[in-house]
Design a protein around this motif. Structure first.
Motif, PDB file in Angstrom:
ATOM      1  N   UNK A 159       1.272  54.235  21.794  1.00  0.00           N
ATOM      2  CA  UNK A 159       0.784  53.417  22.905  1.00  0.00           C
ATOM      3  C   UNK A 159      -0.654  52.977  22.684  1.00  0.00           C
ATOM      4  N   UNK A 160      -1.481  53.876  22.162  1.00  0.00           N
ATOM      5  CA  UNK A 160      -2.880  53.495  21.897  1.00  0.00           C
ATOM      6  C   UNK A 160      -2.953  52.432  20.812  1.00  0.00           C
ATOM      7  N   UNK A 161      -2.086  52.555  19.760  1.00  0.00           N
ATOM      8  CA  UNK A 161      -2.073  51.542  18.703  1.00  0.00           C
ATOM      9  C   UNK A 161      -1.601  50.196  19.245  1.00  0.00           C
ATOM     10  N   UNK A 162      -0.528  50.222  20.053  1.00  0.00           N
ATOM     11  CA  UNK A 162      -0.039  48.973  20.643  1.00  0.00           C
ATOM     12  C   UNK A 162      -1.080  48.375  21.577  1.00  0.00           C
ATOM     13  N   UNK A 163      -1.787  49.220  22.298  1.00  0.00           N
ATOM     14  CA  UNK A 163      -2.825  48.726  23.190  1.00  0.00           C
ATOM     15  C   UNK A 163      -3.951  48.070  22.399  1.00  0.00           C
TER      16      UNK A 163
ATOM     17  N   UNK B 105      -2.645  44.736  21.345  1.00  0.00           N
ATOM     18  CA  UNK B 105      -2.644  43.809  22.485  1.00  0.00           C
ATOM     19  C   UNK B 105      -4.061  43.362  22.804  1.00  0.00           C
ATOM     20  N   UNK B 106      -5.001  44.326  22.781  1.00  0.00           N
ATOM     21  CA  UNK B 106      -6.394  43.965  23.050  1.00  0.00           C
ATOM     22  C   UNK B 106      -6.902  42.977  22.004  1.00  0.00           C
ATOM     23  N   UNK B 107      -6.504  43.224  20.733  1.00  0.00           N
ATOM     24  CA  UNK B 107      -6.931  42.305  19.672  1.00  0.00           C
ATOM     25  C   UNK B 107      -6.334  40.910  19.879  1.00  0.00           C
ATOM     26  N   UNK B 108      -5.046  40.864  20.248  1.00  0.00           N
ATOM     27  CA  UNK B 108      -4.407  39.570  20.489  1.00  0.00           C
ATOM     28  C   UNK B 108      -5.026  38.861  21.681  1.00  0.00           C
ATOM     29  N   UNK B 109      -5.306  39.640  22.726  1.00  0.00           N
ATOM     30  CA  UNK B 109      -5.949  39.036  23.894  1.00  0.00           C
ATOM     31  C   UNK B 109      -7.317  38.471  23.517  1.00  0.00           C
ATOM     32  N   UNK B 110      -8.025  39.236  22.668  1.00  0.00           N
ATOM     33  CA  UNK B 110      -9.338  38.762  22.217  1.00  0.00           C
ATOM     34  C   UNK B 110      -9.203  37.478  21.393  1.00  0.00           C
ATOM     35  N   UNK B 111      -8.182  37.449  20.495  1.00  0.00           N
ATOM     36  CA  UNK B 111      -7.960  36.244  19.696  1.00  0.00           C
ATOM     37  C   UNK B 111      -7.553  35.062  20.568  1.00  0.00           C
TER      38      UNK B 111
END
Length: 255
Positions: A175-179, A182-188
């Motif tokens: 879950x932490x890796x997926x988060x 997701x955070x990286x994708x949201x940032x991109x």
């Protein structure tokens, strides 16, 4: 009138019995003061009667125990006389070993709660004790079996708990890796959105500058893209029309 006199007489008799009972209970000590009324008189009279009934029961028990003691003494004297007459043996003439054996026999009879030390009394008592021992062993084995089952269940539960903890750790790590992804994708996405907005503004500003300089709107990027799409559509339409006019073999070569 006579009934009232009888009731008054009964109350006086109750009060006299209560006074005698309290004097017997407290002896030389002073009797505590209490409010004399119908309720307290009835309660104290009832207590005195119960106490007298209990004293009678205790007296009967004491008399019964005294009677049994006299019977035991008589039986003991009879047995002593029998020993003296038959084998000229008395308790005082026994050796130390004989006395210890006799004391052990008496102690066993007391433990087994037999009425005497005869073999007819010992055998049922020993059988009853053996049956109690057998039931206790059976109960002990049953408890050990239940304890073993509980131990196995506890071990399985602990193993399951350990597996669940490990799965929980893996799930938390995943879950932490997926988060993080997701955070990286949201940032991109935020970066691309900001970049797109910036380019849109720059394009709009450039179009406004070109329009201010008198550039023809047909030469804009959107117009050129629309013109290119129209040219491609026209070429395809022309090609389709030519294929419809040719024979089937020519269509296959053409394609």
């Amino acid at each position: 009138m006579e009934r009232r006199e009888e009731e008054q007489k009964d109350e006086e008799e109750k009060a006299e019995k209560i006074a005698l009972w309290l004097k017997k209970i407290f002896g030389d000590q002073p009797i505590p003061k209490y409010e004399v009324n119908q309720r307290t008189t009835d309660i104290l009279y009832h207590l005195s009667e119960c106490n007298k009934a209990r004293d009678r029961d205790v007296s009967l028990v004491i008399e019964d125990l005294k009677q049994k003691a006299r019977e035991y003494e008589s039986e003991a004297k009879y047995l002593q006389d029998l020993l003296m007459e038959s084998v000229n043996l008395s308790f005082t003439s026994l050796s130390s070993i004989g006395s210890s054996y006799l004391n052990a026999l008496v102690d066993s009879a007391l433990v087994l709660e037999t009425k005497d030390t005869s073999l007819a009394s010992f055998i049922p008592a020993v059988n009853s004790l053996a049956a109690d021992l057998f039931r206790a062993k059976a109960r002990n084995e049953e408890m050990e079996f239940e304890l073993s089952k509980l131990g196995k269940n506890l071990t399985a539960t602990l193993i399951l708990e350990k597996c669940l903890r490990e799965d929980l750790k893996k799930a938390e790590l995943h879950l932490s890796m997926e988060k993080a992804k997701v955070d990286s994708r949201i940032s991109n996405i935020d970066f691309l959105k900001a970049k797109s907005d910036d380019l849109r503004l720059r394009i709009k500003a450039a179009e406004e500058q070109l329009s201010a300089r008198g550039m023809d709107a047909s030469l804009s990027h959107q117009s050129l893209m629309a013109l290119s799409e129209n040219s491609v559509d026209a070429e395809l339409t022309k090609k389709v029309d030519m294929m419809e006019l040719l024979p089937d073999q020519s269509k296959r070569r053409f394609t």
